[in-house]
Scaffold this active site. Sequence first.
Site, mmCIF file in Angstrom:
data_model
loop_
_atom_site.group_PDB
_atom_site.id
_atom_site.type_symbol
_atom_site.label_atom_id
_atom_site.label_comp_id
_atom_site.label_asym_id
_atom_site.label_seq_id
_atom_site.Cartn_x
_atom_site.Cartn_y
_atom_site.Cartn_z
ATOM 1 N N CYS A 82 0.837 -1.207 0.000
ATOM 2 C CA CYS A 82 0.000 0.000 0.000
ATOM 3 C C CYS A 82 0.876 1.262 0.000
ATOM 4 O O CYS A 82 1.525 1.551 -0.990
ATOM 5 C CB CYS A 82 -0.977 -0.032 1.174
ATOM 6 S SG CYS A 82 -2.349 1.139 0.966
ATOM 7 N N HIS A 169 -3.606 -5.219 0.310
ATOM 8 C CA HIS A 169 -3.157 -5.682 1.629
ATOM 9 C C HIS A 169 -3.211 -7.211 1.720
ATOM 10 O O HIS A 169 -4.223 -7.778 2.135
ATOM 11 C CB HIS A 169 -4.029 -5.069 2.728
ATOM 12 C CG HIS A 169 -3.785 -3.615 2.941
ATOM 13 N ND1 HIS A 169 -2.799 -3.146 3.783
ATOM 14 C CD2 HIS A 169 -4.385 -2.519 2.410
ATOM 15 C CE1 HIS A 169 -2.802 -1.822 3.763
ATOM 16 N NE2 HIS A 169 -3.755 -1.412 2.940
ATOM 17 N N GLU A 171 -1.947 -9.050 3.857
ATOM 18 C CA GLU A 171 -1.909 -9.522 5.245
ATOM 19 C C GLU A 171 -3.287 -9.700 5.872
ATOM 20 O O GLU A 171 -3.421 -10.399 6.888
ATOM 21 C CB GLU A 171 -1.071 -8.561 6.112
ATOM 22 C CG GLU A 171 -1.699 -7.205 6.394
ATOM 23 C CD GLU A 171 -1.474 -6.158 5.306
ATOM 24 O OE1 GLU A 171 -1.640 -4.969 5.596
ATOM 25 O OE2 GLU A 171 -1.143 -6.540 4.167
#
Length: 511
Positions: A82, A169, A171
């Site tokens: 990001c 993202h 994660e």
Amino acid sequence: MKHELVLVIDFGGQYNQLIARRVRENNVYCEILPCTASIERIKEKNPKGIIFTGGPNSAYLEDSPTISKEIFELGVPILGICYGIQIMSHVLGGVVRKGNKQEKEYGKTAITYGKSSLFEGITTNSVWMSHTDLIEKVPEGFTIVANTNDCPVAAMENVERNLYGVQFHPEVEHCLEGDKILTNFLYNICKVKGDWTTDSFIEDKIKELKEKIGDKKALCALSGGVDSSVAAVLIHKAIGDNLTCIFVDHGLLRKNEGNDVERIFREKFDINLIRVNAEDRFLSKLKGVSEPEAKRKIIGEEFIRVFEEESNKLGKMDFLVQGTIYPDVIESGHGNAATIKSHHNVGGIPEDVDFQEIVEPLRELFKDEVRKIGLELGIEEGLIFRHPFPGPGLGIRVIGDVTKEKCDILREADAVYMDELRKAGLYREIWQAFATLPDVKTVGVMGDERTYAYLVGLRAVTSSDGMTSDWYKMPYDVLERISNRIINEVDGVNRVVYDITSKPPGTIEWE
């Protein structure tokens, strides 16, 4: 044993700890450093890989967090996420700009992947986006390897320099196969072996503690919470009878909690445990006090006094054991200094305890890792997965002034609540649940007679870290059973309510 290390460089993103946890889930040791960390400090760490986090700023603004161009010359693989991909692009000569209304992406987004070792084995095409800026032009030497309808550079790479970036993202759970992308970065690009496991941690830590403490003496304030319990057992494995634990029972614990602590640590682990029954002392100090912060201060200060008195009876101690965990270290300045946790997160360091050094055996671990270590050490699941409990205990779950009668009522109501959650198989699904006793009585009818008794409030929330939370959508039949049992089994209660407030705007605890 020195483990392979991946560094997470934090640019102020909300997912910095989540990224680190995802790396560790891949059996790779990981630390978080602020983006202000010097190149010398990064070199000293000798990382196998580096990950840039997201952040709330715009890379093209002068006062936004940035990174030295030198980091890209280290020859270490870097993944920007990001804001991380944007700052990589900006520093290396690409163009980052503010997106227009259509170009801003939030939530699940369809993506088209190109050929890249980052995306090896990926079969889905949905990612989690959260950005207002975008890369208009990639730096020289970079190739675009993913895009969406509104984001022309959803991922880029410079294979020759081992530099990679994704606008989304990977994660977060909502990003399909995001875990595979991180695994690909770690194993295919950073070439890690994956030598970080709970077994290796325990073995290494016990060896380290034996060398550090030797035949000297250590003192631990044991609360019965997860962190102090795991720290105590780990230290005991290393130094045996040279560890003494002091358990201050302030009379504000949950039902049978004090007895459970004594049973587990004395009988199962044979730890030198001093249990101090200080209920009368704490309740006397709290008499007539209703303001929450005043109650917290009294409980914290009194705990320190009791702990000091008991420890001074033991004479000189070489080490004071603290249950500090990695999030405390991060929040205190990204590893520059440790937060010294007091018992139950109240009070502070005892001033009059004679010790030379603090030892923090868990300071490298996240909470979920602490739990895994605890299970490996043989601590029973009931303690390891017990819901979070505030330092002042029932002192802040009894709203208003605190008395023994109110604590006893609340203890019984809370025990019924937990029993029903376990029977329904919901206990482990909920981040935190508890009963509270507001300073309110209500009119009721029981056995054809008017009653005027206490109201009990029930709270249950879901969360990943306690920073934000949603109220738990409890099945009505479970709520009904809990309410019926509390009213029928707990003297002094005639009404039960369920709290449906999220955080924010409310806090998890009522006080």
